[in-house]
Design an enzyme around this catalytic site. Structure first.
Site, PDB file in Angstrom:
ATOM      1  N   GLU A  51       0.806  -1.222   0.000  1.00 35.50           N
ATOM      2  CA  GLU A  51       0.000   0.000   0.000  1.00 35.50           C
ATOM      3  C   GLU A  51       0.837   1.268   0.000  1.00 35.50           C
ATOM      4  O   GLU A  51       0.428   2.279  -0.582  1.00 35.50           O
ATOM      5  CB  GLU A  51      -0.946  -0.001   1.207  1.00 35.50           C
ATOM      6  CG  GLU A  51      -2.049  -1.042   1.148  1.00 35.50           C
ATOM      7  CD  GLU A  51      -1.654  -2.385   1.719  1.00 35.50           C
ATOM      8  OE1 GLU A  51      -2.526  -3.272   1.832  1.00 35.50           O
ATOM      9  OE2 GLU A  51      -0.454  -2.558   2.076  1.00 35.50           O
ATOM     10  N   PHE A  60     -11.905  -7.316  13.663  1.00 34.73           N
ATOM     11  CA  PHE A  60     -10.770  -7.745  12.845  1.00 34.73           C
ATOM     12  C   PHE A  60     -10.452  -6.680  11.798  1.00 34.73           C
ATOM     13  O   PHE A  60     -11.322  -6.223  11.069  1.00 34.73           O
ATOM     14  CB  PHE A  60     -11.102  -9.075  12.163  1.00 34.73           C
ATOM     15  CG  PHE A  60     -10.026  -9.568  11.242  1.00 34.73           C
ATOM     16  CD1 PHE A  60      -8.786  -9.956  11.744  1.00 34.73           C
ATOM     17  CD2 PHE A  60     -10.235  -9.632   9.881  1.00 34.73           C
ATOM     18  CE1 PHE A  60      -7.782 -10.418  10.897  1.00 34.73           C
ATOM     19  CE2 PHE A  60      -9.245 -10.086   9.024  1.00 34.73           C
ATOM     20  CZ  PHE A  60      -8.014 -10.483   9.538  1.00 34.73           C
ATOM     21  N   GLN A  61      -9.214  -6.279  11.753  1.00 34.33           N
ATOM     22  CA  GLN A  61      -8.699  -5.270  10.824  1.00 34.33           C
ATOM     23  C   GLN A  61      -9.430  -3.929  10.943  1.00 34.33           C
ATOM     24  O   GLN A  61      -9.624  -3.219   9.953  1.00 34.33           O
ATOM     25  CB  GLN A  61      -8.731  -5.784   9.374  1.00 34.33           C
ATOM     26  CG  GLN A  61      -7.722  -6.902   9.125  1.00 34.33           C
ATOM     27  CD  GLN A  61      -7.515  -7.210   7.665  1.00 34.33           C
ATOM     28  OE1 GLN A  61      -8.404  -7.018   6.837  1.00 34.33           O
ATOM     29  NE2 GLN A  61      -6.329  -7.708   7.322  1.00 34.33           N
ATOM     30  N   LYS A  74     -18.009  -1.109   5.214  1.00 33.16           N
ATOM     31  CA  LYS A  74     -18.466  -2.135   4.280  1.00 33.16           C
ATOM     32  C   LYS A  74     -19.980  -2.140   4.124  1.00 33.16           C
ATOM     33  O   LYS A  74     -20.498  -2.472   3.050  1.00 33.16           O
ATOM     34  CB  LYS A  74     -17.965  -3.506   4.755  1.00 33.16           C
ATOM     35  CG  LYS A  74     -17.883  -4.550   3.660  1.00 33.16           C
ATOM     36  CD  LYS A  74     -17.139  -5.787   4.127  1.00 33.16           C
ATOM     37  CE  LYS A  74     -17.017  -6.801   3.001  1.00 33.16           C
ATOM     38  NZ  LYS A  74     -16.283  -8.020   3.450  1.00 33.16           N
ATOM     39  N   MET A 100      23.831   9.246   3.150  1.00 32.74           N
ATOM     40  CA  MET A 100      23.770  10.529   3.834  1.00 32.74           C
ATOM     41  C   MET A 100      24.023  10.363   5.336  1.00 32.74           C
ATOM     42  O   MET A 100      24.621  11.243   5.975  1.00 32.74           O
ATOM     43  CB  MET A 100      22.419  11.207   3.589  1.00 32.74           C
ATOM     44  CG  MET A 100      22.395  12.678   3.963  1.00 32.74           C
ATOM     45  SD  MET A 100      23.570  13.681   3.008  1.00 32.74           S
ATOM     46  CE  MET A 100      22.677  13.900   1.472  1.00 32.74           C
TER      47      MET A 100
END
Length: 585
Positions: free
Chosen positions: A72, A134-135, A184, A495
Site C-alpha cells: 500500500e 478484525f482489521q 463495508k 547521507m
C-alpha cells in the site's frame, strides 16, 4: 503553496470522459466508482483486501484502469507521482486496518509536498466500529493530521458525492491529500442515487488574486530594488505557472533561484537561473539569497532545508511572499509584502503594476561571478572508483529533455538534482518535505503511467532506498512498464554515513549495507533486465542498452563509497557559509 489551474477547479464541476461507459449505480460501491468516473479519474493504484472488496468488485465493469501494487505504501507513492507528472489527482485504494495504515507514510509525504492524492480505504461495518473488530483501525483519526481533509462515509446515497468532493478538494487551492473511509455496510448498501459532478464545498473559496493595494506596494519595492532575486517554489509547479514565472523573470531580467520542489520552473541552463538553494543547493544560489535586498518568493513554505538558520536567512532583504495558503505567510520567514493568491495570477498582477524596469545589470554580473567562482564540478580520477556525478550526467546526456526523473531519498537524490539539467517543470519527482526513502521506484511506476509514451522515465535510486520498496519491481514487470532504474550503490545509507563522518567522529553505527544483494541478478529474478557497472568505460553501453530495452531495467552502479555531497550548509547554518569539503564543516 499556489493554486493549481488544471482539473478539478474549485468552482466548476468536473466533466467525465464522454467516451467511457459510466458505471450503473446500484450500491454504495458502484456510486463510489461512478463518482471517480465523473471526476475524470483514469488510473488508480491499490491493494485488494476484505473491507474494500465491494469497491474492487464495482471496478470489474468500469473502464477505470487499476494497477495492483505490491504494498500500500507503493500505491500512495505511485498516486503521488502520477499527480506530479500529470497535474491530475492521483488515487490509491487500500483495505481497512493494516492496509489503511500502510498508506500513512505516502499520505504524509503528499501532505508535506502539497500533492493531490485521494485515498479510498475500506472499513468495518458501522455497527462494528469501536469494537476492536478484525482489521479495524480509526483511519480518519490517524490520518487527520496528514490530510487536507478526510471523510467517514455513512450513507450509500451520499457516498458518491463525498468521494467527488474529496477528489475536487485534493486538487483545488493548495493541493493536498484527502481520504474517504468506506465502511463495508455503506459500500454494500443499495442505492440508485446518481452522484453529482465533483465539486468542492461551497464554503471553500481560496483567494486567486492578491489585494490590489498590496500588489502596488510590492511593485514599488521591486522598482526600487538594487539586488532583487526571484525564488520559485513548488507552488509555481502546482499552479502550472512556470511559463508566467519565466516570462516575468526574463522581462525584468531578475536572477532566479528555485527550491528543490521548484526545480524546472526556470530552465537550469538559462543565464538567469542560479539553480536551487538550500542545504545542498549551489553555492551561487545561496550567495544570491544571502546578498539580495529584495527576495520575491513565489509558492514556497520556507522550510528549514532551504533557509538554514532563520536569523541568517536573506539577512539584508525585504521579503515579498506570494502564496495561495494564508497560513504560510510569515509562518517561518516574515513577509514584508504578503500577497495571497494564485502564483500565476499574482505574478501577472505584479507585471501590470510595474511601471519601470529595475536597473539590475550590476547585480546580474555579480551573480554570474559567483557562478564562475563556485561551479558545480567534481574530480573523477581514472584510478578511483566510479563517481556518482558522472553517472547522473551520463544518464542526462543519453535521454531527451522530456525525460522524467524520480528518486529515492539520500545522497543519490542530491546528486540527481545537482547534476541533471532540468528545463521543464513536472520532470523532477522526489520526496522533499518528508524525505521518504523508498519513494523512487513506486514513483517511477506512477510517473510512467502519467507521462507521454515518448518520454523516458528514469529512477535514480540508492541501494538502501531501493531496498525499501523493491517489491514494486514485480509490478513494473507485470505491467511491462518501460522504466530505467539506476542504483547509485555505495553499500551505505550514504547521507547517514556522510553525517557520521562529519559530526559523529566517523562512527558508522547502523549505516553500512555490505550485505546487500546483487541488484542486477535480483532484477533478473523479478523478470526485469539487469546490469552491473563498476568502471567508467562500462557506463555508456549499459545506459544505452537499458534505455533501449522495452520494459523495466535495473543498472547497479557501484560507486565510490566515500564520495560525499557538496556544497553543504550545516543544519541551522547560514546559507553563505556552505562547505565544499568535510574540513570546512
Amino acid at each position: 503553496m499556489s493554486e493549481r489551474t488544471t482539473k478539478p477547479p474549485e468552482t466548476e464541476e468536473t466533466e467525465a470522459d464522454t467516451d467511457a461507459t459510466p458505471t450503473p449505480v446500484t450500491s454504495g460501491a458502484t456510486s463510489t466508482v461512478r463518482a471517480l468516473e465523473n471526476a475524470g479519474i483514469n488510473v488508480m493504484f491499490g491493494v485488494q483486501g476484505g473491507a474494500i472488496m465491494p469497491v474492487y468488485d464495482a471496478l470489474w465493469d468500469s473502464d477505470l484502469r487499476h494497477v495492483m501494487m505490491a504494498h500500500e505504501q507503493g500505491a500512495a507513492h505511485a498516486a503521488d507521482a502520477y499527480n506530479v507528472v500529470s497535474g491530475e489527482p492521483g488515487v490509491c485504494l487500500a483495505t481497512s486496518g493494516p492496509g489503511a495504515t500502510n498508506l500513512v507514510t505516502g499520505l504524509a509525504d503528499a501532505n508535506m509536498d502539497s500533492d493531490a492524492v485521494v485515498a479510498l480505504t475500506g472499513q468495518v461495518p458501522q455497527h462494528m466500529v469501536g469494537s476492536d473488530a478484525f482489521q479495524e483501525t480509526d483511519t480518519t483519526g490517524i490520518t487527520a493530521p496528514i490530510t487536507k481533509n478526510n471523510y467517514f462515509a455513512s450513507d450509500p446515497d451520499t457516498v458518491g458525492d463525498t468521494v467527488g468532493e474529496a477528489v475536487a478538494l485534493a486538487g483545488s487551492g493548495r493541493p493536498g491529500p484527502t481520504l474517504v473511509d468506506l465502511p463495508k455496510d455503506v459500500t454494500n448498501g443499495e442505492t440508485d442515487r446518481e452522484p453529482g459532478m465533483a465539486q468542492t464545498p461551497e464554503t471553500y473559496t481560496p483567494q486567486s488574486e492578491a489585494d490590489t493595494d498590496a500588489v502596488e506596494t510590492a511593485a514599488s519595492a521591486i522598482e526600487s530594488a538594487e539586488k532583487p532575486l526571484l525564488l520559485f517554489g513548488g507552488g509555481v509547479v502546482k499552479a502550472d505557472a512556470a511559463d508566467v514565472a519565466r516570462e516575468f523573470a526574463m522581462d525584468y531580467e531578475i536572477p532566479v533561484v528555485t527550491t528543490m520542489p521548484g526545480i524546472g520552473t526556470m530552465p537550469e541552463d538559462h543565464e538567469l537561473c542560479l539553480s536551487w538553494a538550500g542545504m545542498h543547493g549551489t553555492g551561487y544560489a545561496n550567495l544570491a539569497i544571502n546578498h539580495t535586498d529584495l527576495l520575491i518568493a513565489v509558492g514556497t513554505r520556507f522550510d528549514d532545508r532551504l533557509t538554514g538558520g532563520i536569523e541568517s536567512f536573506a539577512p539584508g532583504a525585504e521579503i515579498i511572499h506570494v502564496d495561495i495558503d494564508p497560513a504560510e505567510i510569515s509562518k517561518n520567514i516574515h513577509a514584508d509584502y504578503p500577497l495571497i493568491g494564485d502564483a500565476g495570477r499574482v505574478l501577472e498582477q505584479l507585471d501590470e503594476a510595474l511601471t519601470t524596469v529595475p536597473d539590475v545589470d550590476e547585480w546580474r554580473e555579480q551573480c554570474q561571478t559567483w557562478k564562475d567562482e563556485y561551479p558545480m564540478d567534481y574530480a573523477a580520477p581514472d584510478d578511483e572508483p566510479l563517481k556518482p556525478q558522472f553517472v547522473v550526467e551520463a544518464l542526462d546526456e543519453a535521454t531527451s529533455d522530456e525525460a522524467v526523473v524520480t528518486s529515492g531519498v539520500g545522497q543519490h537524490q542530491m546528486w540527481a538534482s545537482q547534476y541533471w539539467t532540468f528545463r521543464e517543470p513536472r520532470k523532477w519527482i522526489s520526496s522533499h518535505g518528508l524525505g521518504t526513502m523508498g519513494y523512487g521506484l513506486p514513483a517511477a511506476i506512477g510517473a510512467r503511467l502519467a507521462a507521454d509514451d515518448g518520454e523516458e522515465v528514469v529512477c535514480i535510486d540508492g541501494d538502501g532506498s531501493f531496498l525499501m520498496t523493491v517489491e514494486e519491481l514485480s509490478v513494473a514487470v507485470r505491467e511491462n512498464l518501460d522504466i530505467t532504474i539506476a542504483i547509485l550503490n555505495n553499500e551505505y545509507i550514504g547521507m547517514v554515513r556522510q553525517w557520521q563522518d562529519a559530526f559523529f567522529d566517523g562512527r558508522h553505527m547502523a549505516a553500512g549495507y555490505s550485505w546487500i544483494p546483487e541488484f542486477d541478478k535480483l532484477a533478473e529474478a523479478f523478470g526485469a533486465r539487469g546490469w552491473r557497472v563498476d568502471d567508467y568505460d562500462e557506463v555508456a553501453d549499459a545506459i544505452e542498452e537499458a534505455l533501449s530495452y522495452d520494459g523495466p531495467s535495473v543498472i547497479d552502479f557501484h560507486i565510490d563509497p566515500e564520495e560525499n555531497v557538496y556544497p553543504m550548509v550545516p543544519s541551522g547554518g547560514a546559507n553563505d557559509k556552505f562547505a565544499l569539503s568535510e574540513d570546512q564543516l
